[in-house]
Every structure is written in structure tokens, then in C-alpha cells.
Design a protein around this motif. Structure first.
Motif, PDB file in Angstrom:
ATOM      1  N   TRP D 181       0.840  -1.203   0.000  1.00 29.66           N
ATOM      2  CA  TRP D 181       0.000   0.000   0.000  1.00 29.66           C
ATOM      3  C   TRP D 181       0.879   1.259   0.000  1.00 29.66           C
ATOM      4  O   TRP D 181       0.608   2.222  -0.712  1.00 29.66           O
ATOM      5  N   LEU D 182       1.958   1.219   0.775  1.00 25.92           N
ATOM      6  CA  LEU D 182       2.882   2.346   0.843  1.00 25.92           C
ATOM      7  C   LEU D 182       3.419   2.671  -0.552  1.00 25.92           C
ATOM      8  O   LEU D 182       3.550   3.838  -0.929  1.00 25.92           O
ATOM      9  N   GLU D 183       3.746   1.624  -1.262  1.00 27.75           N
ATOM     10  CA  GLU D 183       4.301   1.778  -2.609  1.00 27.75           C
ATOM     11  C   GLU D 183       3.267   2.364  -3.578  1.00 27.75           C
ATOM     12  O   GLU D 183       3.523   3.350  -4.253  1.00 27.75           O
ATOM     13  N   GLU D 184       2.116   1.713  -3.596  1.00 29.38           N
ATOM     14  CA  GLU D 184       1.068   2.170  -4.506  1.00 29.38           C
ATOM     15  C   GLU D 184      -0.272   2.197  -3.801  1.00 29.38           C
ATOM     16  O   GLU D 184      -1.066   1.254  -3.918  1.00 29.38           O
ATOM     17  N   PRO D 185      -0.532   3.272  -3.106  1.00 29.13           N
ATOM     18  CA  PRO D 185      -1.728   3.375  -2.262  1.00 29.13           C
ATOM     19  C   PRO D 185      -3.018   3.092  -3.023  1.00 29.13           C
ATOM     20  O   PRO D 185      -3.950   2.503  -2.477  1.00 29.13           O
ATOM     21  N   ASP D 186      -3.085   3.511  -4.280  1.00 26.72           N
ATOM     22  CA  ASP D 186      -4.351   3.412  -5.007  1.00 26.72           C
ATOM     23  C   ASP D 186      -4.728   1.974  -5.324  1.00 26.72           C
ATOM     24  O   ASP D 186      -5.881   1.579  -5.231  1.00 26.72           O
ATOM     25  N   GLN D 187      -3.694   1.190  -5.696  1.00 26.14           N
ATOM     26  CA  GLN D 187      -4.004  -0.165  -6.144  1.00 26.14           C
ATOM     27  C   GLN D 187      -4.128  -1.167  -5.009  1.00 26.14           C
ATOM     28  O   GLN D 187      -4.555  -2.290  -5.237  1.00 26.14           O
ATOM     29  N   ASN D 188      -3.707  -0.780  -3.823  1.00 31.59           N
ATOM     30  CA  ASN D 188      -3.722  -1.746  -2.723  1.00 31.59           C
ATOM     31  C   ASN D 188      -4.520  -1.214  -1.539  1.00 31.59           C
ATOM     32  O   ASN D 188      -3.998  -0.471  -0.719  1.00 31.59           O
ATOM     33  N   PRO D 189      -5.767  -1.608  -1.470  1.00 35.54           N
ATOM     34  CA  PRO D 189      -6.695  -0.989  -0.518  1.00 35.54           C
ATOM     35  C   PRO D 189      -6.712  -1.653   0.846  1.00 35.54           C
ATOM     36  O   PRO D 189      -7.697  -1.536   1.553  1.00 35.54           O
ATOM     37  N   TYR D 190      -5.602  -2.313   1.209  1.00 37.60           N
ATOM     38  CA  TYR D 190      -5.615  -3.085   2.446  1.00 37.60           C
ATOM     39  C   TYR D 190      -5.946  -2.251   3.667  1.00 37.60           C
ATOM     40  O   TYR D 190      -6.381  -2.772   4.693  1.00 37.60           O
ATOM     41  N   ILE D 191      -5.682  -0.988   3.561  1.00 36.91           N
ATOM     42  CA  ILE D 191      -5.916  -0.128   4.716  1.00 36.91           C
ATOM     43  C   ILE D 191      -7.403  -0.014   5.035  1.00 36.91           C
ATOM     44  O   ILE D 191      -7.801   0.090   6.189  1.00 36.91           O
ATOM     45  N   GLU D 192      -8.203  -0.044   3.997  1.00 35.87           N
ATOM     46  CA  GLU D 192      -9.640   0.135   4.210  1.00 35.87           C
ATOM     47  C   GLU D 192     -10.245  -1.073   4.934  1.00 35.87           C
ATOM     48  O   GLU D 192     -11.023  -0.927   5.868  1.00 35.87           O
ATOM     49  N   ASP D 193      -9.881  -2.233   4.473  1.00 33.67           N
ATOM     50  CA  ASP D 193     -10.591  -3.423   4.958  1.00 33.67           C
ATOM     51  C   ASP D 193      -9.625  -4.455   5.525  1.00 33.67           C
ATOM     52  O   ASP D 193      -8.931  -5.143   4.785  1.00 33.67           O
ATOM     53  N   PRO D 194      -9.606  -4.600   6.833  1.00 33.44           N
ATOM     54  CA  PRO D 194      -8.652  -5.527   7.459  1.00 33.44           C
ATOM     55  C   PRO D 194      -8.869  -6.982   7.017  1.00 33.44           C
ATOM     56  O   PRO D 194      -7.949  -7.780   7.052  1.00 33.44           O
ATOM     57  N   ASP D 195     -10.083  -7.303   6.573  1.00 35.00           N
ATOM     58  CA  ASP D 195     -10.363  -8.701   6.239  1.00 35.00           C
ATOM     59  C   ASP D 195      -9.563  -9.165   5.029  1.00 35.00           C
ATOM     60  O   ASP D 195      -9.276 -10.358   4.884  1.00 35.00           O
TER      61      ASP D 195
END
Lengths: 208, 208, 208, 208
Positions: D181-195
Motif C-alpha cells: 500500500w505504501l508503494e502504490e496506495p491506489d491499487q492496494n486498498p488493504y488499509i480500508e478493509d482488514p479482512d
DNA sequence: GATGAATGAGTTTTCATTCAT
DNA sequence: GATGAATGAAAACTCATTCAT
């Protein structure tokens, strides 16, 4: 009472700057820009190297400051001398006399100065040489040339050439003869008597 | 009589020396002594660094040789020009003309030359500068001054000063004006017409 | 007979480069980029400082070359291991095994490597860190992810997540456990048996 | 009961310390330990350099204090999040959520933090890195592992591995995905949904 | 207690010169 | 005789730390 007194701090800083510049002047004029290291200057000035960098951005800056300062001193002395008389002939004499003094009193710096004005200055990246040449040209153009101009208007001088050309000519005379003196002070007494230099020019110049 | 022909070996060596000096001249005149490395010269001359040291003891020696060679070239050109006429006035004209040519055709080297003659030569430890100044002084003393001397004897010239002094004066004129040309070639046409320079001196010099 | 033999010269140069890089690797991995001086590297490699600069433009370049070289070595070892089998489960095992080897055999470099990939690399101005992260990402994307992809197609694996996500997950596992081993080699035997690491992932992954 | 109120003196000192640390944090996280000077920090914090040395023994100490402080902040946030629920599944979700927040809200410091925990900490001579790694290990060991332990006891989770190993696994997941996510915040939405992160682990973990 | 001027050890890098091949 | 790899002294400049004011 005058108010433009500097704080002790400021005066001290100015003194230190002075001491660094003096040390640098001594060394540069003796060995040249590239043969003097910052450590050497620091040691001579009795400071740590780091201190030098508090006053000057880098070696180039130190050198530039030095040259500009000396040049200005020279130029100002010459300008003041010319302005010291109302009579045009006397003004020319003063000019020659002032240049002689500058040469005599700054023997060691004068070669450094000429490296930057006449020779090839590869010491500093910035066009220090060009800037100083221009400054000096201003002296010729705005101080010496007008003397000839006024002299001509007053019919004191024949118009044997353009005022600026005469300024260049007289100045080049001074340099040439004073360099001879530099080489062999004893045999070339131009410093004592300005008229030795002026005579050649005057022969054609003076209105009979 | 043996023709002073050199062996192929010697001719080759001379050619190589030539190429090294040419490369060095190009680089020194462009960047100054301290900003040119031996490797740079070697590369430009297409030799190995080691080879440079077969021809010159060290960097200083290479530089000295170069400056001496160029100076001699300049001086010889001037001497030849003066000797190209029998008439003293014409000889002075030739002198000025020759100096102009030297300036014009060696724009890039000329500053280097003046660094060594007028400015502060800190490039080399040995008194290269002094030696070249003396060589040039010989030109003034033995070539230019006699022109004035003879002119005076022939009553062509007034004795407004000593011949040697006049030589120094004329030469300083040339330098000063040619430097102006160097600075701004378009506005200062001294190179084309030697009389512009000579005129000032002639005003008093010429016997009416 | 093979023809791609290097000349003795080239082989020697390569050897020297090797020795410099080895010395640098040893020192950097022990003390970090900023705490190692070029003199130190030179001394350790038994060369003069100047020699280092024949091989590498500057300190940064030396460091970059080192890191890139090591990273490539790591990556290639891992790729080769995966390609060493046709069976997807075995490929994953090989992956873990290869990473373990890399960690075990390069204990001292591995931290350096992670500084550039996971941590904050302020050592070099150029985006060395980003470049290496991308290289590694390619390994995950083009080598590890396809293993999961194929395993799913063959119904060997459940599609519990996207192949790339599983690749990232497995890799992060390896790193985490191997770091534990790095910390306390004796108590954490992960290096010996890849299944300890794989098990957690396999529980949900394996098609019953 | 004595209220643990600080004297004005002490409060002021704490404030100043705060300001220094804030300035240092900003600069270190932007340029790295070795590319920030004490003068820079002093200037940014609007103190004299000398003052920095009243609060911190030296640069290293300042840096250590900073890292320890930040680490504690991160760790405490995570611990608090886990304790915010009674349910084990929810506790794991909170863990992931809290880590995400820490990453999101401290983007610039996080790399610095990982340099000290995962990478090679050569900034400080003392084993700062080891000490912080141990602190974090305590979080895994004493906070996260017990969640798995309890979940297993309650038969919520399958015992697919030791609790501590699962803790390490989950944590490494978080780090890996959050770095993506740090690298490419837009493509990796892990921050939004912990599941998204939890799912992979849950597949095998959750008791059907 | 705070300041910031002064320090100088330590860093990277260059380059004239040598000498084995 | 030519080569160019190797050398290492020396340069410019930085910066953590101290201490007199």
C-alpha cells in the motif's frame, strides 16, 4: 555624536574577517591561488579551517572577496587623487602619482591584480576577471577620460585623439613603466617623478 | 656540405613532441594550467601518459616549453615584421601591424602569455615569467628601440624621450588597445589600422 | 573448446573488482554505508584509494554496484530453485528452502539488503531502493505468483486469495520467520524444515 | 492523593524537548540520520545547538530517544486496539486495523522505524535496533499470541500452528501488504478493509 | 540557563608521477 | 620504447561537539 557604531560582536567579526583576508592576501600574492590551501590560510590567520567557512562560502568566494576588495581600494585611491585638484594637468599628474603609490605600496598584490585584469584568470569559475576589468574600465571612462575632455574644452590640450583613447594610452603608459620599476626599482625611477611618464604623451598633447 | 637533415627517428620524435604541445596548448589556453591534467593532455594528443614524460620532465616542464615556444613565435614574427622595411616610420607601422596579427591569430593563447608576462605566474616554480619578460625586453631593447634611435639620428623623429622609453611606450599602447579589441572586437577597430594606435605617439614625436 | 575466454588483463581486472567489492561488502555489512570510509575499503582490499576510483565512479556507485550484485545473486538463486521442479507444491518448498539458504549463507549482507528494500535507504541519492524493490517484486509477480496460479488451475490449491497476494503472503512469512532465526538461530529451526513455514499457509490453501 | 502535576519548570522543559524531537523527526524521516545535522535540527526547532545538548547527550541519543518514543507510540496504539474488544476474532481485526492506522498516519516515519527493526541499523552504535526489536517482540508474544491462544481454547480457532507462530505470521502479513500500500496506495486498498489481510490466515485457521 | 562561534578530526575525491609489462 | 594501471599525498569542505559569554 555619530550613530553608526557597530556592536562589539560585529566589530569583532569584521576584525576576524580582516585577519583572514590579510592572511589569504599574503599567501595568494606569494604563491598564487592554486598553490595555497585553506589549511594554510587558516594556520596563517590563526583560525581553524572551519572558521574560514563561516566567513566565506568556499575558497573561490574568499579569493573573489579579496580581489574585489583590493581592486576597489586601488580604484578608489586613484579616483580620490584625480578629484584632489581642479586643474586638468595636475589631475593627470595626480593620476600617475596615485598609480605609482598603489604599485609601490602593494607590490605583492599588484601581480595578482594584473592576473585578473590582463592575464588569464582561470582561478574562479565566475567571471571575476571580467567584472573587475569592467570596474576598472569605468575608472578610465568616467574619471580619466573626462579630464582629457575638459582639458580639451578649455583648450589646455590638443585633440590628438578621443578622450577615452587618451585615457587608455596614459594608463597603459603607467602600467608599462611601473612594471619596469617593479622589475628593477633602482634603474627606473618613474615612481619618484610622474612627469617622466607624462612627458611622452604631453609632447603632442600640450597646446603650445 | 651535410644538409642538416634529421634522421627519420628524430623527425618522428619531433612530430610527436609537436602533437603533445598542440594538445597542451589547446587545453591550457582553454582551461588554465591547474585545470588541465596530464591524462587529459595525453588523451587529446593520443599518447599514453607515460609517453608525455619521455618528452617532458614533468607538467611544469611541458608548460614552460609551451610558453617559451609560443613566446618565441610571437617575438620572431614581430622582429621579422620590423626588419621588413628600411624606413623607420614604416618599421613602427609594421611593428604595430605584427602585434595586431599575433593578437588576432592567437586570441586564446594571448591571455596565457600575458599571465606569464604581466600577471602573476604562479604556475611554475621556476622563474619562467622572468625569463620570458627578459626575452621580450630584448625585443624592445634590441629591435624596437633602435628604430627610434635611427629615426632620431635621421632627424625623422624628435627626441621627446629616450629610444627605449619610447619603445616601452609604443608597446604598452599596442597591448592596451589590443586588449580593448580582445574584449569587444566589434567596437574597437585597432587591428585593422595601425595608425589609430600610432597617431597618439606621433603627434609629439614627428618632426614637423 | 569454449571461446568466451577473457584476456588475462580482463580477468585480472575482474578479480580486482571482486576483491574491492568483497572488502566493501564486509565493511558495509558490518558498519553501514556512512560508517565506512573509502580509505578503509581500500586498506581492507589492499589497494590504494585511487584504484577504487578506477573501478567505481564514487562511493555511491561502489555501494550501488554491491547491492545490485548481491540482490541479483539472491533473486537468481531463488528463481533457479523454483524452476528446479515441475510440481507446484515442491516449487513452493524450493522457494522457502532457497530463501532460507540465502539468509543462512549471507547473514551479514541480509540486513543491508533489507535496509534497501524494506527500510529507509538514504544512502544513495538515486532511487536504488526503489529499483531493487521493483526487481524483487518481479520475482514475486513473475515467478512465485504463477506457481499459485498453476496450482489452482490444476486444482491442487484452493483459490483462497489472488495468486499475487499469496505470493506476497508466503514471502512475508519467510522473511518474518527467517528474521526470528537470525535473531536466535538456536531456538528457531525454520531454516532446516521449510514445512514449518509452509504449514500455516497450506492449512487453508490445500484442497482437501 | 498527590496529583502528578509537574512544576511549570518541568512542563516547559518537556515542551522544549517535544519541539526538538518533532523537528528531528521531521528531518530524519525526510533525509535519514546521516543527512541531517544538529544545526539543522536546532534551526528547525528554533533553539541554539547548545540547547540540544542540554536535552540529549549527543546526536545518537537524540535519535534513539526519538525512535524509542515513536516505537512506543506505535506499540501502545496496537495494544490498546487489541484490548478494545473481548472477542478474539474482533481482536485480530483490531490488530490489523490499528497497524493500518499506524502506517497510514505515520507514512514518513514508518520506513525509519523499519530500518531499525527489519533493516540494518547502523545509525547508532548502541544496540538500539535490538532493543526495539525486543520491545516489539513482546507485543507479539504478550498481546497477539495470547489472542490466538485464547481463541484456540475457546475452539474458535484451529490449532494450525503455535500461537506465537501465528502472531508472527499475521504480523508479517500486515507489514507485507501495508508496504504494498505504501508503494502504490491506489491499487492496494488493504488499509480500508482488514479482512483482506486476515482472510488468507483465516481460511485454515477458522474452525468450520 | 541559553547561546552560537569556534574547533579540527575526518571525509570524499583528484591527479602528477612511477614502473612493471 | 610505449603503455596505462596503480599509487598515495594532498586538497576542499563538513559537522558533532564544546565552552566562554
Amino acid at each position: 555624536m555619530q550613530k553608526n557604531r557597530l556592536s562589539r560582536r560585529e566589530r569583532e567579526r569584521l576584525n576576524q574577517r580582516r585577519e583572514i583576508l590579510d592572511a589569504a592576501l599574503f599567501l595568494f600574492s606569494k604563491k598564487g591561488y592554486h598553490n595555497v590551501s585553506m589549511h594554510e590560510i587558516a594556520k596563517k590567520a590563526e583560525f581553524a579551517v572551519g572558521t574560514l567557512y563561516k566567513f566565506f562560502k568556499n575558497k573561490e568566494d574568499l579569493y573573489s572577496s579579496l580581489i574585489v576588495e583590493q581592486s576597489d581600494k586601488f580604484h578608489n585611491a586613484i579616483i580620490a587623487a584625480v578629484r584632489g585638484s581642479e586643474n586638468e594637468v595636475e589631475q593627470l599628474r595626480n593620476y600617475v602619482r596615485a598609480k605609482s603609490m598603489v604599485f609601490r605600496d602593494n607590490v605583492d598584490v599588484i601581480r595578482l591584480y594584473f592576473t585578473e585584469t590582463r592575464g588569464a584568470s582561470f582561478n574562479v569559475r565566475t567571471g571575476l576577471d571580467k567584472s573587475i576589468r569592467q570596474r576598472y574600465n569605468n575608472v578610465l571612462l568616467n574619471v580619466l577620460a573626462p579630464v582629457f575632455e575638459r582639458g580639451m574644452k578649455k583648450k589646455l590640450f590638443n585633440r590628438i585623439a578621443e578622450p577615452y583613447q587618451l585615457a587608455v594610452a596614459l594608463d597603459s603608459f603607467c602600467n608599462a613603466f611601473l612594471f619596469l620599476w617593479l622589475e628593477e626599482p633602482d634603474q627606473n625611477p618613474y615612481i619618484e617623478d610622474p612627469d617622466i611618464i607624462l612627458n611622452i604623451l604631453f609632447q603632442g598633447l600640450m597646446a603650445s
